[in-house]
Design a protein around this motif. Structure first.
Motif, mmCIF file in Angstrom:
data_model
loop_
_atom_site.group_PDB
_atom_site.id
_atom_site.type_symbol
_atom_site.label_atom_id
_atom_site.label_comp_id
_atom_site.label_asym_id
_atom_site.label_seq_id
_atom_site.Cartn_x
_atom_site.Cartn_y
_atom_site.Cartn_z
ATOM 1 N N LYS A 319 0.850 -1.189 0.000
ATOM 2 C CA LYS A 319 0.000 0.000 0.000
ATOM 3 C C LYS A 319 0.883 1.235 0.000
ATOM 4 O O LYS A 319 1.699 1.425 0.891
ATOM 5 C CB LYS A 319 -0.908 0.009 1.231
ATOM 6 N N VAL A 320 0.739 2.060 -1.034
ATOM 7 C CA VAL A 320 1.575 3.248 -1.158
ATOM 8 C C VAL A 320 0.707 4.498 -1.037
ATOM 9 O O VAL A 320 -0.377 4.583 -1.626
ATOM 10 C CB VAL A 320 2.365 3.263 -2.490
ATOM 11 N N GLY A 321 1.178 5.451 -0.257
ATOM 12 C CA GLY A 321 0.531 6.747 -0.178
ATOM 13 C C GLY A 321 1.282 7.748 -1.027
ATOM 14 O O GLY A 321 2.514 7.790 -0.993
ATOM 15 N N ILE A 322 0.573 8.541 -1.799
ATOM 16 C CA ILE A 322 1.204 9.539 -2.671
ATOM 17 C C ILE A 322 0.629 10.895 -2.303
ATOM 18 O O ILE A 322 -0.590 11.107 -2.359
ATOM 19 C CB ILE A 322 0.957 9.220 -4.156
ATOM 20 N N ASP A 398 2.860 1.083 3.761
ATOM 21 C CA ASP A 398 4.241 0.676 4.034
ATOM 22 C C ASP A 398 5.238 1.552 3.285
ATOM 23 O O ASP A 398 6.445 1.473 3.506
ATOM 24 C CB ASP A 398 4.467 -0.801 3.736
ATOM 25 N N LEU A 399 4.714 2.421 2.404
ATOM 26 C CA LEU A 399 5.545 3.405 1.707
ATOM 27 C C LEU A 399 4.701 4.637 1.429
ATOM 28 O O LEU A 399 3.572 4.526 0.941
ATOM 29 C CB LEU A 399 6.083 2.824 0.390
ATOM 30 N N ILE A 400 5.231 5.797 1.775
ATOM 31 C CA ILE A 400 4.603 7.066 1.413
ATOM 32 C C ILE A 400 5.605 7.871 0.598
ATOM 33 O O ILE A 400 6.776 7.986 0.977
ATOM 34 C CB ILE A 400 4.155 7.871 2.652
ATOM 35 N N ILE A 401 5.138 8.403 -0.531
ATOM 36 C CA ILE A 401 5.996 9.223 -1.394
ATOM 37 C C ILE A 401 5.370 10.602 -1.504
ATOM 38 O O ILE A 401 4.221 10.736 -1.958
ATOM 39 C CB ILE A 401 6.130 8.611 -2.799
ATOM 40 N N GLU A 402 6.089 11.625 -1.068
ATOM 41 C CA GLU A 402 5.572 12.986 -1.265
ATOM 42 C C GLU A 402 6.080 13.518 -2.593
ATOM 43 O O GLU A 402 7.243 13.345 -2.941
ATOM 44 C CB GLU A 402 5.937 13.889 -0.079
ATOM 45 N N ALA A 403 5.168 14.130 -3.328
ATOM 46 C CA ALA A 403 5.490 14.674 -4.646
ATOM 47 C C ALA A 403 4.936 16.090 -4.735
ATOM 48 O O ALA A 403 4.141 16.416 -5.616
ATOM 49 C CB ALA A 403 4.905 13.791 -5.743
ATOM 50 N N ALA A 423 2.899 2.458 8.288
ATOM 51 C CA ALA A 423 2.913 1.185 8.999
ATOM 52 C C ALA A 423 4.236 1.062 9.746
ATOM 53 O O ALA A 423 5.199 1.791 9.472
ATOM 54 C CB ALA A 423 2.761 0.033 8.006
ATOM 55 N N GLU A 424 4.298 0.137 10.678
ATOM 56 C CA GLU A 424 5.540 -0.072 11.429
ATOM 57 C C GLU A 424 6.667 -0.399 10.453
ATOM 58 O O GLU A 424 6.511 -1.230 9.553
ATOM 59 C CB GLU A 424 5.363 -1.223 12.423
ATOM 60 N N ASN A 425 7.789 0.284 10.622
ATOM 61 C CA ASN A 425 8.954 0.141 9.739
ATOM 62 C C ASN A 425 8.665 0.591 8.304
ATOM 63 O O ASN A 425 9.390 0.214 7.378
ATOM 64 C CB ASN A 425 9.467 -1.309 9.729
#
Length: 712
Positions: A319-322, A398-403, A423-425
């Protein structure tokens, strides 16, 4: 025991299963012996009714031995001709067998692999996405030298065969079937050999099944010979079309065209000899050596995880947040959803977030319209993207990318506010093109989980992602970013932190040198045209307009506020300030820049001509070419010298895929190897004497010369 397993069944059909030493089958010395022995045994076989050529590897056949080709130097063309003569002789004997020979293609058959298939009477392929078929040698600066050009022209006709040869297209089995390059497909690997044998039994008593079309008396090439009217009308314009694409910098496409035209002119055996001469010439060229080094060996190393930290378990993103649904964010959302990842696309307004998702809808609708995707699959991909303004939707990513915009304070505040939803880690990634990761990570409570993930625009088309490690970035975070990049089918390079990292820093020198040439009085159109003749995708002034002066203006202000050393950027900033501050021209999409832009094209902004153009100024074209190219090469070397680049391979792949380095160079570092380090050093001295210290060869060049080393 031969590495070609030889089995004859009760029906008189011999199945030859290629199982060479190592992970793949390829045309090396072992192949020469095995194929020679096999053909001789088949020729002596009694009661033979047919031959099936199969593979025990996942890849049917990997093609020629590229490592051997890299060692051929000028003056050794005769040695290359001998090698090719042996390969072609064996395949010619195979296709002249008095029984049907069937290729059972279970995996990729590219280059020499498909040339073997072309020497078979019948070709059957496993219909699966992992199976690729074609002759992509042009991508390595080479041509198909095992009979590929000659057989393709005789099989399909000159005009039909040319795109597959000159463009090096890799086809799926369905596409190859439609093109006439194979004869049938099967739905499973288990069906391949049985179907091949069944075909042979079906052809029993049909002597024509054992004869290649071009060996039939009275055979005529589909579409006619090169001198026939339908070809003479087209052939004269093809060289011009090729030149427009290659700008005369890549010898392989032109050589392929010549060999193909000859194959449609002279006899089969004479055409084979011409083809061999073409490859013997190309393999010694610096262009081929550069392209082989980078696009074969280098790319394979990167794809195999050269820059991925050892000892880290595979860590795929679920799951990625952008953050930010603008041009970059919406592109990242698209490639992520296409990879099957759940996407949370967050913006400050629901309208903006929805608009960002609509970008994916638009791209997928095009795929559906072209028959490349079903409506059901499109809807599945679209369902993976959740446009939102709610921070809570980010929880568990588990990954967030700011753009978002290139502003340190904005990015740091966003990290502080939204990092707790990871998420944790989980890992936080910043899609910044210039700002130091170590500085941005000051906004994080876990800087070890903070990393730069620099995408290139447009994200759906650009193949590269530049991963940047800050001072505290952990191996775990790097592995996560690396795996995500490969998960979305991009090529990752890994660099260390600095202002502009590798790609933006190096690319900036191209823009800067273009501005300096303007300042010296050269005409803008000439500068841009010479930039393209070097092999860059577009000229330095046009690309400055495309990437926007406004962005550079803001970035420069940010760097200055951070106290970063901008170096000698006086001339380009003078021009940018003139445009942005005095005339409100921030680039193509912000009122214009060096050019006035309209639907029909562009014209030079008159103020630039009035203020800077000096008709009396003359600088030799080669001098301009070297200035535009050497600035970037020198900066790449500095990045390696300073440790920004971790490997030469990352530098070469990054410069081609991210910056647009000319293909013929094989990347800015590889260029120096074939140009010659001493010659490069001497030319730098000349340019430095004429234009200043920016052309001084980095100290690493002299050190390598003293040690007899090259960039590897």
């Amino acid at each position: 025991m031969s590495v070609f397993k030889y089995e004859k069944d009760a029906e008189g059909i011999v199945t030859v299963t290629m199982d060479m030493t190592g992970p793949v089958n390829s045309m090396n010395d072992e192949y020469d012996v095995a194929m020679g022995e096999t053909v001789a045994k088949l020729e002596a076989e009694e009661g033979l009714t047919g031959v099936v050529l199969a593979s025990a590897k996942k890849v049917f056949f990997a093609g020629g031995n590229i490592k051997d080709l890299l060692t051929i130097e000028k003056g050794q063309e005769g040695l290359m001709m001998e090698k090719l003569s042996k390969v072609k002789s064996q395949l010619r004997r195979l296709e002249k067998m008095p029984v049907p020979v069937v290729a059972a293609i279970n995996g990729a058959a590219l280059g020499g692999g498909f040339e073997i298939c072309l020497a078979c009477n019948h070709r059957i392929a496993y219909n699966h996405k992992t199976v690729q078929i074609g002759l992509p040698e042009v991508g390595l600066g080479l041509l198909p030298g095992g009979g590929g050009i000659v057989r393709m022209v005789n099989l399909l006709g000159l005009q039909t065969a040319l795109p597959f040869l000159v463009e090096g297209k890799k086809l799926t089995p369905e596409m190859a079937l439609a093109a006439g390059m194979i004869h049938e497909t099967v739905g499973s690997i288990e069906e391949l050999v049985p179907r091949a044998k069944a075909y042979i039994l079906e052809m029993k008593g049909n002597d024509s099944a054992a004869v290649q079309p071009w060996d039939v008396k009275g055979f005529k090439i589909p579409g006619g010979k090169a001198c026939d009217s339908q070809n003479t009308q087209v052939l004269p314009v093809i060289p011009a079309m090729l030149f427009k694409q290659t700008r005369g910098l890549l010898p392989a496409p032109a050589e392929i065209l010549d060999c193909a035209a000859q194959a449609a002119t002279v006899g089969f055996d004479a055409a084979m000899l011409i083809e061999s001469r073409g490859l013997a010439y190309l393999v010694t060229t610096p262009e081929a050596k550069n392209m082989i080094t980078t696009f074969f060996f280098g790319l394979n190393k990167i794809n195999a995880g050269l820059s991925r930290p050892e000892g880290q378990a595979k860590n795929l993103t679920k799951k990625v947040g952008i953050l930010g649904a603008g041009m970059m964010g919406q592109g990242i959302a698209y490639v992520s959803a296409m990879a099957g990842i759940d996407v949370v696309l967050k913006d400050i307004s629901q309208e903006s977030a929805d608009k960002g998702k609509a970008y994916t809808q638009k791209l997928l609708d095009k795929r559906v319209a072209k028959g490349r995707m079903t409506e059901e699959k499109r809807d599945q991909v679209m369902a993976l993207i959740k446009p939102t303004t709610d921070n809570e939707d980010l929880r568990g990513c588990d990954l967030i990318i700011e753009a978002v915009f290139e502003n340190v304070e904005l990015k740091q505040n966003m990290t502080k506010d939204l990092e707790p939803y990871l998420a944790e880690n989980g890992v936080w990634g910043s899609n910044t093109s210039t700002l130091p990761i170590t500085t941005l990570a000051e906004g994080s409570s876990k800087p070890e989980n903070f990393i730069g993930i620099h995408f290139f625009s447009p994200v759906d088309k650009m193949p590269l992602v530049e991963i940047i490690c800050g001072e505290k970035t952990s191996d775990e975070a790097l592995a996560k970013a690396f795996d995500f990049t490969q998960q979305i089918r991009k090529t990752p390079i890994v660099v260390n932190d600095s202002m502009g990292f590798f790609t933006s820093r190096t690319f900036g020198t191209y823009l800067d040198e273009g501005a300096r040439l303007i300042h010296e009085g050269l005409h803008p159109v000439k500068i841009d045209n010479i930039g393209k003749t070097v092999g860059m995708p577009v000229g330095p002034l046009t690309i400055t307009d495309e990437t926007s002066q406004q962005l550079q203006h803001k970035a420069s202000a940010t760097w200055k506020a951070m106290g970063l050393d901008l170096g000698d950027r006086g001339q380009i900033m003078e021009i940018i300030n003139l445009m942005v501050e005095e005339h409100g021209r921030g680039g193509r999409h912000h009122g214009g820049g060096y050019y006035d832009w309209n639907e029909s094209g562009k014209t030079v902004w008159p103020v630039i001509l009035e203020k800077y153009y000096k008709p009396e100024v003359v600088i030799a074209d080669q001098e301009v070419k070297d200035r535009l190219l050497f600035r970037q090469v020198i900066e790449s070397i500095k990045c390696l010298e300073e440790g920004v680049l971790r490997t030469v391979v990352d530098g070469n792949i990054g410069s081609v895929m991210g910056i647009g380095a000319p293909l013929w160079t094989g990347g800015f570092l590889q260029f120096v190897n074939t140009y010659g380090l001493q010659r490069f050093s001497d030319r730098c001295d000349e340019l430095e004497a004429s234009y200043g210290e920016r052309f001084k060869a980095p100290a690493i060049v002299a050190n390598m010369l003293a040690k007899g080393e090259i960039f590897v």
